[in-house]
Design a protein around this motif. Structure first.
Motif, PDB file in Angstrom:
ATOM      1  N   ARG A 215       0.835  -1.210   0.000  1.00 42.75           N
ATOM      2  CA  ARG A 215       0.000   0.000   0.000  1.00 42.75           C
ATOM      3  C   ARG A 215       0.866   1.254   0.000  1.00 42.75           C
ATOM      4  O   ARG A 215       0.540   2.246  -0.669  1.00 42.75           O
ATOM      5  CB  ARG A 215      -0.914  -0.008   1.231  1.00 42.75           C
ATOM      6  N   ASN A 216       1.963   1.235   0.736  1.00 40.62           N
ATOM      7  CA  ASN A 216       2.860   2.395   0.777  1.00 40.62           C
ATOM      8  C   ASN A 216       3.442   2.685  -0.601  1.00 40.62           C
ATOM      9  O   ASN A 216       3.483   3.853  -1.045  1.00 40.62           O
ATOM     10  CB  ASN A 216       3.980   2.123   1.781  1.00 40.62           C
ATOM     11  N   ALA A 217       3.897   1.642  -1.306  1.00 44.92           N
ATOM     12  CA  ALA A 217       4.462   1.828  -2.643  1.00 44.92           C
ATOM     13  C   ALA A 217       3.402   2.325  -3.622  1.00 44.92           C
ATOM     14  O   ALA A 217       3.644   3.236  -4.425  1.00 44.92           O
ATOM     15  CB  ALA A 217       5.065   0.513  -3.132  1.00 44.92           C
ATOM     16  N   LYS A 218       2.220   1.737  -3.552  1.00 43.21           N
ATOM     17  CA  LYS A 218       1.138   2.149  -4.460  1.00 43.21           C
ATOM     18  C   LYS A 218       0.706   3.583  -4.187  1.00 43.21           C
ATOM     19  O   LYS A 218       0.465   4.373  -5.126  1.00 43.21           O
ATOM     20  CB  LYS A 218      -0.046   1.198  -4.293  1.00 43.21           C
ATOM     21  N   TYR A 248       7.841   7.844   1.635  1.00 48.29           N
ATOM     22  CA  TYR A 248       7.930   6.437   1.210  1.00 48.29           C
ATOM     23  C   TYR A 248       9.112   5.745   1.871  1.00 48.29           C
ATOM     24  O   TYR A 248       8.979   4.637   2.422  1.00 48.29           O
ATOM     25  CB  TYR A 248       8.071   6.353  -0.314  1.00 48.29           C
ATOM     26  N   LEU A 249      10.317   6.381   1.839  1.00 47.13           N
ATOM     27  CA  LEU A 249      11.512   5.777   2.403  1.00 47.13           C
ATOM     28  C   LEU A 249      11.396   5.611   3.917  1.00 47.13           C
ATOM     29  O   LEU A 249      11.861   4.610   4.477  1.00 47.13           O
ATOM     30  CB  LEU A 249      12.734   6.628   2.062  1.00 47.13           C
ATOM     31  N   GLU A 250      10.762   6.573   4.584  1.00 48.29           N
ATOM     32  CA  GLU A 250      10.609   6.493   6.030  1.00 48.29           C
ATOM     33  C   GLU A 250       9.741   5.300   6.426  1.00 48.29           C
ATOM     34  O   GLU A 250      10.049   4.579   7.386  1.00 48.29           O
ATOM     35  CB  GLU A 250       9.998   7.791   6.548  1.00 48.29           C
ATOM     36  N   ALA A 267      23.427   7.460   0.674  1.00 56.08           N
ATOM     37  CA  ALA A 267      24.325   6.923   1.706  1.00 56.08           C
ATOM     38  C   ALA A 267      23.547   6.425   2.909  1.00 56.08           C
ATOM     39  O   ALA A 267      23.915   5.403   3.513  1.00 56.08           O
ATOM     40  CB  ALA A 267      25.320   8.015   2.117  1.00 56.08           C
ATOM     41  N   LYS A 268      22.474   7.122   3.254  1.00 57.94           N
ATOM     42  CA  LYS A 268      21.642   6.706   4.391  1.00 57.94           C
ATOM     43  C   LYS A 268      21.015   5.338   4.128  1.00 57.94           C
ATOM     44  O   LYS A 268      20.997   4.467   5.013  1.00 57.94           O
ATOM     45  CB  LYS A 268      20.554   7.756   4.625  1.00 57.94           C
ATOM     46  N   ILE A 269      20.540   5.124   2.919  1.00 62.17           N
ATOM     47  CA  ILE A 269      19.923   3.839   2.576  1.00 62.17           C
ATOM     48  C   ILE A 269      20.958   2.728   2.603  1.00 62.17           C
ATOM     49  O   ILE A 269      20.698   1.621   3.104  1.00 62.17           O
ATOM     50  CB  ILE A 269      19.230   3.915   1.198  1.00 62.17           C
ATOM     51  N   PHE A 270      22.171   3.010   2.081  1.00 65.98           N
ATOM     52  CA  PHE A 270      23.227   1.993   2.096  1.00 65.98           C
ATOM     53  C   PHE A 270      23.601   1.624   3.524  1.00 65.98           C
ATOM     54  O   PHE A 270      23.889   0.456   3.813  1.00 65.98           O
ATOM     55  CB  PHE A 270      24.454   2.495   1.339  1.00 65.98           C
ATOM     56  N   ASP A 271      23.600   2.601   4.425  1.00 63.70           N
ATOM     57  CA  ASP A 271      23.897   2.301   5.828  1.00 63.70           C
ATOM     58  C   ASP A 271      22.839   1.385   6.426  1.00 63.70           C
ATOM     59  O   ASP A 271      23.151   0.477   7.207  1.00 63.70           O
ATOM     60  CB  ASP A 271      23.973   3.606   6.634  1.00 63.70           C
ATOM     61  N   ILE A 272      21.571   1.643   6.064  1.00 70.40           N
ATOM     62  CA  ILE A 272      20.484   0.800   6.590  1.00 70.40           C
ATOM     63  C   ILE A 272      20.610  -0.632   6.074  1.00 70.40           C
ATOM     64  O   ILE A 272      20.446  -1.599   6.825  1.00 70.40           O
ATOM     65  CB  ILE A 272      19.113   1.394   6.210  1.00 70.40           C
ATOM     66  N   LEU A 273      20.933  -0.760   4.785  1.00 69.47           N
ATOM     67  CA  LEU A 273      21.043  -2.094   4.188  1.00 69.47           C
ATOM     68  C   LEU A 273      22.304  -2.811   4.623  1.00 69.47           C
ATOM     69  O   LEU A 273      22.388  -4.041   4.500  1.00 69.47           O
ATOM     70  CB  LEU A 273      20.997  -1.994   2.661  1.00 69.47           C
ATOM     71  N   ASN A 274      23.269  -2.070   5.102  1.00 69.45           N
ATOM     72  CA  ASN A 274      24.495  -2.672   5.636  1.00 69.45           C
ATOM     73  C   ASN A 274      25.200  -3.561   4.613  1.00 69.45           C
ATOM     74  O   ASN A 274      25.725  -4.624   4.933  1.00 69.45           O
ATOM     75  CB  ASN A 274      24.184  -3.474   6.901  1.00 69.45           C
ATOM     76  N   GLY A 275      25.190  -3.090   3.340  1.00 73.15           N
ATOM     77  CA  GLY A 275      25.911  -3.807   2.289  1.00 73.15           C
ATOM     78  C   GLY A 275      25.254  -5.083   1.821  1.00 73.15           C
ATOM     79  O   GLY A 275      25.878  -5.882   1.124  1.00 73.15           O
TER      80      GLY A 275
END
Length: 348
Positions: A215-218, A248-250, A267-275
């Motif tokens: 639902r968030n993506a839609k 959306y990202l939040e 960079a923030k998203i990459f930190d969350i995904l942790n590689g």
């Protein structure tokens, strides 16, 4: 040798003569009669079986619709061969052929006890259907009387039993069986649910989170799509695009993006995904970071010296032709990759 043959033929003729004269076999003029079952009671179904031999082809007299697999159905009723038609009911009568051997089967239901007597009748008469062009053959059969027994006399019961109330109401057994199966099924299902309850709750939680992410993506796609339909300038477009994507990202990563500068969103998203993101997801994040940088430039560089530099397509603080449509289409792809990519497996 000739004497032996004569002795054998004489012996066979003598045995046949003895069988024909035995009254216990109910032998009639042209054949042998038996009752199946031997003891028939009033209201029961019994069958008279009469066997005989003759070269007469009774099947040639009948209509083809009356014949099936060497079995000829006869239209024989109680009045046709019973002295008293009220003695029994004829339910079925057939003639079965095996070469020159014939078997007449008459199924009856007797309505009275005692002896039921039969009158002589012509078999050929009842073989005729709609075909009436055959030469009549007067082949007559005389059935031996049959005895219908009394169940009361056999059991030697002289007094009526006292009436008893029914143990169960009519059709109660069916309801009891159905109720038993339902109770057993409900109990089994309850046990399974209790045993697997933690797993079921975890699965329901996972499905609910997946539905919320969908639902968030839609909802985000719909917001961005509406921006193309609104008559707003490029600066407002960029502000609303960033607001929709930050929301959306939040929700997607359960981390606040409202205070993250546009150039640091990736960079923030990459930190969350942790590689742990795949190659396509990394490319999508880099493209998203470029869009944040581009929209920040259009928002804040309007009227600045940098916006006057050449070439204008690169430095002006405005979207070039079809750039917004292309950006919206790419945003859809980025959202789809973030929802379906490797990061979806690890952070949902």
């Amino acid at each position: 040798m000739k004497k032996n043959l004569c002795f054998v033929f004489s012996l066979c003729f003598f045995i046949q003569f003895l069988v024909a004269q035995n009254p216990n076999e109910n032998t009639a003029a042209f054949g042998t009669q038996v009752m199946v079952p031997r003891d028939v009671f009033i209201g029961d179904s019994g069958q008279i079986q009469y066997s005989f031999r003759t070269p007469i082809d009774f099947f040639s007299f009948a209509d083809p619709s009356m014949i099936k697999d060497e079995v000829l159905s006869l239209n024989l009723s109680s009045s046709d061969f019973l002295e008293n038609p009220d003695d029994c009911l004829v339910t079925k009568s057939v003639l079965v052929r095996n070469g020159v051997n014939y078997n007449l089967y008459i199924t009856i239901i007797p309505w009275k006890t005692g002896t039921i007597k039969f009158k002589e009748f012509s078999l050929e008469k009842f073989c005729h259907g709609q075909n009436s062009g055959r030469e009549n053959v007067d082949f007559r059969i005389q059935l031996a009387p049959v005895t219908i027994l009394s169940l009361v006399e056999k059991l030697e019961v002289k007094n009526l039993k006292s009436p008893q109330a029914p143990l169960l109401l009519p059709n109660t057994n069916y309801f009891l069986w159905i109720a038993g199966f339902l109770v057993a099924g409900f109990f089994s299902l309850s046990c399974i649910v209790l045993i697997r309850l933690p797993h079921i709750l975890k699965k329901l939680k996972f499905l609910r989170e997946q539905f919320e992410l969908y639902r968030n993506a839609k909802r985000t796609k719909k917001k961005i799509s509406m921006l193309l339909k609104k008559k707003i300038d490029d600066k407002d477009f960029c502000e609303k695009w960033q607001l929709a994507m930050r929301e959306y990202l939040e929700f997607r990563f359960a981390v606040s993006f409202c205070s993250v500068p546009g150039k640091k969103v990736g960079a923030k998203i990459f930190d969350i995904l942790n590689g742990l993101a795949g190659e396509k997801v990394c490319e999508a994040i880099e493209s998203l970071s470029c869009f944040f940088v581009r929209t920040d430039y259009i928002r804040f560089a309007s009227g600045s010296i940098d916006s006057k530099l050449l070439p204008l397509e690169t430095h002006q603080a405005l979207f070039v032709e079809n750039e917004k449509k292309s950006m919206v289409a790419e945003t859809y792809k980025i959202i789809d990759l973030l929802e379906k990519g490797e990061c979806n497996k690890n952070f949902v």
